[in-house]
Motif scaffolding. Structure first.
Motif, short mmCIF file in Angstrom:
data_model
loop_
_atom_site.label_atom_id
_atom_site.label_comp_id
_atom_site.label_asym_id
_atom_site.label_seq_id
_atom_site.Cartn_x
_atom_site.Cartn_y
_atom_site.Cartn_z
N SER A 203 -12.35 -3.65 -1.18
CA SER A 203 -11.04 -4.24 -1.46
C SER A 203 -11.05 -4.77 -2.89
O SER A 203 -12.11 -4.93 -3.50
CB SER A 203 -10.72 -5.36 -0.47
OG SER A 203 -11.62 -6.45 -0.63
N ARG A 205 -8.95 -7.78 -5.55
CA ARG A 205 -8.06 -8.95 -5.59
C ARG A 205 -7.99 -9.43 -7.03
O ARG A 205 -8.93 -9.20 -7.82
CB ARG A 205 -8.57 -10.06 -4.69
CG ARG A 205 -9.93 -10.63 -5.10
CD ARG A 205 -10.43 -11.65 -4.10
NE ARG A 205 -11.79 -12.10 -4.43
CZ ARG A 205 -12.52 -12.88 -3.65
NH1 ARG A 205 -12.04 -13.31 -2.49
NH2 ARG A 205 -13.74 -13.25 -4.02
N GLY A 213 -8.59 -9.23 -0.46
CA GLY A 213 -7.56 -8.20 -0.40
C GLY A 213 -7.71 -7.38 0.87
O GLY A 213 -8.64 -7.57 1.65
N THR A 214 -6.79 -6.46 1.10
CA THR A 214 -6.86 -5.58 2.26
C THR A 214 -7.93 -4.52 2.01
O THR A 214 -7.93 -3.85 0.98
CB THR A 214 -5.51 -4.89 2.51
OG1 THR A 214 -4.51 -5.90 2.69
CG2 THR A 214 -5.57 -4.00 3.73
N GLN A 238 -7.13 1.83 -5.35
CA GLN A 238 -6.48 0.61 -4.86
C GLN A 238 -5.78 -0.15 -5.99
O GLN A 238 -4.66 -0.65 -5.82
CB GLN A 238 -7.50 -0.28 -4.15
CG GLN A 238 -8.00 0.28 -2.83
CD GLN A 238 -8.81 -0.74 -2.04
OE1 GLN A 238 -8.66 -1.93 -2.20
NE2 GLN A 238 -9.68 -0.24 -1.15
N GLU A 241 -2.58 1.64 -6.85
CA GLU A 241 -1.56 1.43 -5.83
C GLU A 241 -0.89 0.06 -5.98
O GLU A 241 0.33 -0.06 -5.95
CB GLU A 241 -2.18 1.53 -4.43
CG GLU A 241 -2.57 2.93 -4.01
CD GLU A 241 -1.35 3.81 -3.76
OE1 GLU A 241 -0.58 3.53 -2.82
OE2 GLU A 241 -1.19 4.79 -4.52
N ILE A 242 -1.70 -0.97 -6.16
CA ILE A 242 -1.16 -2.33 -6.27
C ILE A 242 -0.32 -2.48 -7.54
O ILE A 242 0.78 -3.05 -7.52
CB ILE A 242 -2.29 -3.37 -6.24
CG1 ILE A 242 -3.01 -3.32 -4.89
CG2 ILE A 242 -1.75 -4.77 -6.49
CD1 ILE A 242 -4.30 -4.13 -4.85
N ARG A 246 2.82 -0.83 -4.60
CA ARG A 246 2.62 -0.46 -3.19
C ARG A 246 1.55 -1.34 -2.57
O ARG A 246 0.65 -1.84 -3.24
CB ARG A 246 2.23 1.02 -3.09
CG ARG A 246 3.37 1.96 -3.48
CD ARG A 246 2.99 3.41 -3.23
NE ARG A 246 2.03 3.91 -4.20
CZ ARG A 246 2.38 4.45 -5.38
NH1 ARG A 246 3.66 4.55 -5.71
NH2 ARG A 246 1.46 4.89 -6.20
N LYS A 247 1.65 -1.52 -1.25
CA LYS A 247 0.68 -2.34 -0.52
C LYS A 247 -0.45 -1.46 0.01
O LYS A 247 -0.22 -0.30 0.40
CB LYS A 247 1.36 -3.07 0.64
CG LYS A 247 2.27 -4.20 0.20
CD LYS A 247 2.76 -4.98 1.41
CE LYS A 247 3.59 -6.19 0.96
NZ LYS A 247 4.06 -6.99 2.13
N GLN A 249 -2.84 -0.42 2.88
CA GLN A 249 -2.88 -0.48 4.35
C GLN A 249 -4.33 -0.36 4.80
O GLN A 249 -5.06 0.53 4.35
CB GLN A 249 -2.05 0.66 4.96
CG GLN A 249 -2.00 0.61 6.48
CD GLN A 249 -1.19 1.76 7.07
OE1 GLN A 249 -0.93 2.75 6.39
NE2 GLN A 249 -0.79 1.62 8.33
#
Length: 484
Positions: A203, A205, A213-214, A238, A241-242, A246-247, A249
């Motif tokens: 993840s 952050r 983070g996810t 990731q 995407e962020i 976008r989130k 998943q």
């Protein structure tokens, strides 16, 4: 990427060194024909009951002792419920709330040279469980087959805290863990055969954010190279995407080594999705103080202990000691070499084992246990360097001859090929005079202040001596004559 912090945790499945499965007497040998090593217990036929494998428990105990963890006096097996074609019972026997090993840590060295640093990776737990079978999708005329040979194979799942902050740290940890489980004899570490495989939870952050983070879990990474490539791709994916709004998943992904990308396999389940509950067919696992003491008494000297001893006893650097304790076989080879060559030659022994021997083994794709040059032979060669019978350059020729089986010992090869070092000052002086007379241009360049010309003259003298002249004497005599 400077504004993002990477958070990585690793889950590792180590197949335990047992000849039978964790809850049955079926064999665990690799490579058997499909479904020839699956008994009634593995197939979950009606009326069968699991019986816990003592050897598997002792492997878990050894691991707990090796990492300074708590070996639980009482642990419980649970049923992890999910449906998949290669899971004949419809559940996997594992451990959830009360695992056999709790806590512990592994200190790893990340990087090399001046940039190297130590990282302590804390472990959450290690628990016993059974493996599932395997789905086969090739050579079935468009259909899939199920091989249950692996079903019930004993595993130790080793789970870290999310302590790692880069792919380099993750790889350093997995390498250290791989070496440790082999060192203490609980797993053969064969990644190609699936005996040691990793899942990476990744993840990102913003730097300074406390909340994680996810995460996305990259499954079944079976090489150090793929582990690094997969994590590096996932980190950048990731972040992209962020940053594009976008989130992330939570999901389980697979790494495609041909394309160098991760692909979603399924959205990630949480523990409650598996409906864990204690297995009613298995009593709690109780480990007595006497049993734990017995296992502790059988533990080998651990890599950290051996490294400290190598530094203290032989004056090696931390880097050298770490390299020499990469495996028990290498450490034993080094110690055997030093015991014959002498403590005073420990650094030379270390260099030969780590550099010359390791390079030759790597070239031939061999393990140190397969080395044609024994520790006794290498030690005798090092003794001949120490007593100046041969030079370092000649020693490399002798080593190659030993590797090729041209002689039983360094002394025999030196005698047969006439490789004794020339140490007679008169003979060396004659060679120096001849070279100086034949190379006036180099002489003039040196006297004009060009040091490279001196090295060229040294090379000419060594060439004339066929590499057998004592290099130190050559340097001294040559410089003395040039400056006179």
């Amino acid at each position: 990427m400077n504004q993002w912090e990477v958070v990585i945790g690793i889950e590792t499945h180590a197949q335990l060194a047992s000849v039978s499965k964790i809850f049955s007497g079926a064999a665990t040998a690799f490579g058997a024909s499909p479904n020839t090593q699956a008994c009634a217990v593995d197939l979950a036929l009606p009326g069968v009951l699991p019986v816990l494998n003592k050897k598997a428990v002792e492997c878990a105990m050894r691991f707990g002792l090796a990492i300074g963890a708590e070996v639980a006096k009482k642990s419980v097996f649970a049923r992890k419920n999910y449906f998949y074609p290669d899971l004949p019972k419809g559940y996997q026997i594992s451990q959830m709330d009360l695992p056999v090993v709790v806590g512990g840590a592994i200190a790893v060295v990340v990087g090399q040279g001046d940039k190297a640093y130590e990282k302590v990776v804390h472990l959450t737990r290690a628990h016993l469980e059974e493996d599932a079978g395997k789905s086969l999708h090739e050579d079935f005329h468009g259909k899939s087959g199920i091989d249950l040979n692996r079903a019930g194979t004993p595993l130790l799942e080793i789970v870290t805290e999310p302590d790692m902050r880069s792919s380099d740290e993750a790889v350093a940890y997995v390498r250290s863990l791989h070496a440790l489980v082999r060192w203490i004899g609980i797993c053969d570490g064969n990644m190609q055969e699936g005996s040691f495989r990793c899942d990476a939870n990744v993840s990102v952050r913003p730097i300074g954010q406390a909340a994680l983070g996810t995460r996305r879990e990259i499954k079944n990474l079976n090489s150090f190279r793929f582990l690094k490539e997969a994590i590096d791709f996932e980190i950048q994916w990731q972040i992209n995407e962020i940053e594009e709004g976008r989130k992330i998943q939570q999901a389980t992904v697979l790494f495609d080594p041909d394309q160098g990308v991760t692909r979603v396999m399924r959205t990630k389940e949480d523990a409650h999705d598996y409906r864990y509950f204690p297995d009613p067919d298995l009593l709690p696992l109780v480990i007595s103080d006497d049993w734990l003491a017995s296992v502790k008494g059988q533990m080998p000297e651990l890599p950290t202990q051996k490294r400290a001893r190598f530094i203290g006893d032989f004056g090696l650097t931390a880097y050298d000691a770490t390299a020499l304790t990469a495996s028990q076989e290498m450490a034993a080879y080094f110690e055997s070499t030093v015991s014959i060559a002498g403590k005073a030659n420990a650094k030379t022994c270390a260099n030969w084992v780590m550099v010359d021997l390791a390079a030759r083994l790597n070239k031939e794709d061999q393990e140190i246990a397969q080395s044609p040059v024994s520790a006794t032979q290498l030690a005798a060669l090092i003794q001949r360097i120490a007593d100046k019978t041969i030079s370092n350059s000649i020693a490399k020729r002798v080593f190659e001859a030993l590797w090729s089986g041209e002689g039983a010992s360094a002394d025999q090869i030196i005698e047969q090929q006439g490789l004794q070092q020339i140490t007679d000052s008169g003979a060396i002086e004659l060679l120096v005079d001849q070279v100086l007379a034949a190379n006036p241009a180099n002489v003039a360049e040196f006297r004009a202040g060009k040091e490279k010309a001196f090295n060229a003259l040294v090379g000419q003298v060594m060439k004339a001596a066929k590499g057998k002249a004592n290099p130190q004497q050559v340097n001294e005599l040559l410089r003395q004559k040039l400056l006179s």
